[in-house]
Design a protein around this motif. Structure first.
Motif, short mmCIF file in Angstrom:
data_model
loop_
_atom_site.label_atom_id
_atom_site.label_comp_id
_atom_site.label_asym_id
_atom_site.label_seq_id
_atom_site.Cartn_x
_atom_site.Cartn_y
_atom_site.Cartn_z
N LYS A 161 0.85 -1.14 -0.10
CA LYS A 161 -0.02 -0.02 -0.02
C LYS A 161 1.00 1.30 -0.06
CE LYS A 161 -4.22 1.36 1.41
NZ LYS A 161 -5.14 2.21 2.51
N MET A 162 2.00 1.37 0.81
CA MET A 162 2.79 2.50 0.81
C MET A 162 3.97 2.63 0.17
SD MET A 162 2.69 2.22 4.94
CE MET A 162 2.44 0.37 4.78
N TRP A 163 3.81 3.67 -0.75
CA TRP A 163 5.11 3.78 -1.70
C TRP A 163 5.73 4.98 -1.40
CZ3 TRP A 163 6.35 0.56 -5.66
CH2 TRP A 163 5.73 -0.84 -5.58
N ALA B 285 1.12 8.18 -11.67
CA ALA B 285 1.51 6.97 -12.28
C ALA B 285 1.09 5.75 -11.47
CB ALA B 285 2.99 7.08 -13.15
N LEU B 286 1.91 5.84 -10.44
CA LEU B 286 1.71 4.55 -9.57
C LEU B 286 0.28 4.42 -9.19
CD1 LEU B 286 4.64 5.01 -7.16
CD2 LEU B 286 4.61 3.88 -9.47
N LYS B 287 -0.54 5.50 -8.85
CA LYS B 287 -1.98 5.47 -8.52
C LYS B 287 -2.95 5.06 -9.84
CE LYS B 287 -1.93 8.26 -4.33
NZ LYS B 287 -2.46 9.26 -3.88
N ALA B 288 -2.25 5.07 -11.14
CA ALA B 288 -3.12 4.52 -12.23
C ALA B 288 -3.06 3.37 -12.21
CB ALA B 288 -2.38 5.42 -13.33
N ILE B 289 -1.75 2.79 -11.71
CA ILE B 289 -1.71 1.16 -11.46
C ILE B 289 -2.69 0.49 -10.61
CG2 ILE B 289 0.05 -0.49 -11.17
CD1 ILE B 289 2.19 1.40 -12.52
N ASN B 290 -2.53 0.97 -9.38
CA ASN B 290 -3.37 0.81 -8.58
C ASN B 290 -3.94 1.95 -7.62
OD1 ASN B 290 -4.35 -0.32 -5.92
ND2 ASN B 290 -3.00 -2.19 -6.43
N GLY B 291 -5.27 2.05 -7.83
CA GLY B 291 -6.01 3.11 -7.01
C GLY B 291 -5.86 3.29 -5.70
N ASN B 292 -5.41 2.08 -5.13
CA ASN B 292 -5.43 2.04 -3.42
C ASN B 292 -4.06 2.37 -2.73
OD1 ASN B 292 -8.11 0.78 -3.34
ND2 ASN B 292 -7.41 -1.17 -3.93
N ILE B 293 -3.28 2.77 -3.58
CA ILE B 293 -1.93 2.89 -2.93
C ILE B 293 -1.91 4.30 -2.27
CG2 ILE B 293 -0.49 1.26 -4.49
CD1 ILE B 293 0.64 4.19 -5.20
N GLU B 294 -0.79 4.38 -1.23
CA GLU B 294 -0.33 5.78 -0.66
C GLU B 294 0.75 6.13 -1.12
OE1 GLU B 294 -3.56 5.59 3.21
OE2 GLU B 294 -1.38 4.69 3.35
N ALA B 295 0.91 7.27 -1.39
CA ALA B 295 2.10 8.03 -1.79
C ALA B 295 2.87 8.53 -0.67
CB ALA B 295 2.04 8.57 -3.10
N ASN C 169 -1.95 14.97 -4.88
CA ASN C 169 -1.62 13.72 -5.45
C ASN C 169 -0.79 12.83 -4.39
OD1 ASN C 169 -3.15 13.60 -7.95
ND2 ASN C 169 -1.81 15.10 -8.69
N VAL C 170 -0.56 13.24 -3.47
CA VAL C 170 0.04 12.48 -2.33
C VAL C 170 -0.80 12.43 -1.15
CG1 VAL C 170 2.55 12.92 -3.39
CG2 VAL C 170 1.49 14.40 -1.60
N ASP C 171 0.02 11.45 -0.24
CA ASP C 171 -0.84 11.15 1.24
C ASP C 171 -0.06 11.50 2.40
OD1 ASP C 171 -3.15 9.53 -0.31
OD2 ASP C 171 -1.71 8.89 -1.23
#
Ligand code: AHR
Length: 500
Positions: free
Chosen positions: A165-167, A197-207, A234-236
């Motif tokens: 989840k966390m990137w 781009a990362l969130k386009a791959i998977n909408g559940n991730i947190e940046a 766009n970040v969390d």
């Protein structure tokens, strides 16, 4: 000294995010190689993971672990660490002037994290590389199947994608020491685009976007403002890093740095609010304090060593011996994170094994817990639930980094599910016992069910392979509940975990 305090079950700071007790491990020194992974060690399993180290890790109940760096990630090619081990290249690790054999990569680390029951928090290289490689890595890790990178993962015997989840969008990108250092605007823009781009791959991730490397950087706190102006929506999370020490041999000032850290968190909270208002944004951003620990005992000597050595493989590096004073410091810092849990959602002790770590492991030999292991463990085990406001009325001191520092440091956590309250107390007074008189409001039937203490040790006492439990907690006496008052005598320089 008399210390009156008071708490109420309805006066809440915040529900603590369990990830406040996360950790960090980097490809550097002996953290990975001969730390968690040492094929041929008598305690290693068939994959080369040291089970003695794993047992000590498991007992910490760590929710998440940041990997693979750190400075290392800023010149790392993640593809070097996948596929048949005998075909993996040996590379220069530019961050620590070492050789990286790539015998551990994302799939081995994921295997270890699963055994340790810890979620992974992955960092991408935004130093020597950029968006394209970050998206490839994320596709390898997160995408189920049917694409180039997901099929490559499947060809490496990992059928299912990982649930990460966390990137982290790079590491300490403001630092002149960083491979690929950037200015705030260029980094903020890159982080924004990479996160999208990362969130386009998977909408559940947190940046997690990089804040300053610490609050002494010349660009702090403008760095945070400018970076967030580029990427706020766009970040969390925004990351904070800070390492501590007592080089001036001034114990009270050392403990005062916890207060200073509170100001650091507060200041970044202010920057977040400022940018949110300026952008008329709806989303909230929280703090990810993803590197914190004591680091000073051999810092200078180590930095002289590694800057000139000849590219060794898994050398001993940053293997700090922590003493009892450091354990008191770490206990207080964790109290501060609990008190600031409305802002700080994730925090990572840096690091976990061998390198500035609570756990040490000799190559071919034994593993043991350092002094700081215990306050970290107690916070992780019992610091989950709701952080309560505690008003403290007792003597304070001034020092060069802070004024009005409470001698008695108190944090309280209410585990609402199990109806338990835990008090974490550090008496920082060098000579005086604290006579605690703490009023409990809303906990009418509370009794002490457990009291653990670390006290009576010399400030410079340490553990080691030949004395693994020299500084360790034991059962405390003399703290009890009378009516709705918790009363007890807490000796000078002592740490207490009181469970009610
Ligand atoms: O944890 C050691 C180093 O400290 C990390 O690689 C870096 O991010 C920080 O400066």
């Amino acid at each position: 000294m008399l210390v009156r305090a008071s708490l109420h079950r309805d006066f809440k700071i915040s529900t603590i995010d369990d990830r406040l007790y996360s950790a960090f491990i980097e490809h550097m020194g002996r953290a990975i190689y001969s730390g968690i992974y040492e094929p041929g060690h008598p305690e290693a399993d068939s994959n080369g993971f040291r089970l003695d180290v794993l047992d000590l890790v498991r007992a910490l109940k760590i929710p998440a672990i940041r990997y693979p760096g750190g400075n290392f990630v800023s010149a790392y090619r993640w593809e070097d660490g996948v596929g048949p081990k005998e075909q993996r290249p040996v590379r220069l690790d530019l961050a620590w002037r070492s050789k990286e054999t790539n015998q551990v990569g994302i799939n081995e680390f994921a295997q270890w994290a699963e055994m340790a029951d810890i979620d992974m928090m992955l960092a991408v290289n935004l130093g020597s590389r950029g968006l394209e490689d970050a998206r490839n890595f994320a596709e390898y890790v997160l995408h189920p199947s049917g694409t180039y990178w997901s099929e490559l993962r499947r060809s490496h015997d990992v059928n299912k994608p990982y649930d990460v989840k966390m990137w982290c969008l790079g590491n300490e990108m403001d630092g002149p020491w960083q491979v690929g250092q950037k200015n705030a605007r260029e980094y903020g823009h890159l982080a924004n685009e990479t996160s999208k781009a990362l969130k386009a791959i998977n909408g559940n991730i947190e940046a997690i976007v990089c804040g300053s490397s610490n609050d002494e950087m010349p660009t702090y706190p403008d760095w945070e403002r400018e970076v967030l102006e580029e990427c706020y929506e766009n970040v969390d999370y925004i990351s904070l890093h800070k390492y501590f020490g007592n080089s001036s041999n001034d114990t009270l000032n050392y403990f005062g740095k916890i207060e200073e850290t509170g100001r650091y968190i507060q200041a970044i909270g202010g920057v977040i609010d400022f940018v949110k208002a300026k952008k008329r944004a709806k989303n909230d951003i929280y703090i990810c304090f993803d590197e914190w620990n004591v680091w000073y005992h051999q810092r200078e000597e180590d930095s002289r060593r590694w800057k000139t050595w000849d590219w060794p493989e898994a050398p001993d590096l940053l293997e700090e011996d922590y003493n009892f004073e450091d354990a008191l410091f770490v206990a207080g810092l964790l109290n501060e994170f609990i008190r600031r849990s409305d802002r700080v959602r994730i925090a990572c002790i840096a690091q976990l094994v061998n390198v500035i770590a609570p756990i040490r492991a000799e190559k071919g030999g034994v593993a043991w817990c350092q002094t700081i292991y215990y306050p970290y463990q107690f916070a992780s085990l019992y610091g989950r639930g709701v952080a309560l406001n505690v008003s403290v009325d007792g003597p304070t001191y001034d020092c060069s980094v802070a004024d009005d520092v409470n001698y008695l440091d108190v944090a309280a956590v209410h585990d609402e599910k199990n109806e338990k309250v835990t008090l974490f107390l550090v008496n920082r007074h060098l000579e005086e016992t604290a006579e605690l008189d703490l009023s409990l409001h809303g906990f009418d039937t509370a009794q002490v069910v457990e009291h653990k203490v670390m006290e009576g040790f010399g400030l410079r006492d340490t553990n080691g392979p030949d004395k693994p439990s020299a500084v360790a907690p034991f059962d405390g006496v003399g703290v009890g509940v009378e009516g709705c008052q918790v009363k007890g005598k807490l000796s000078p320089l002592s740490y207490h975990v009181v469970r009610l």
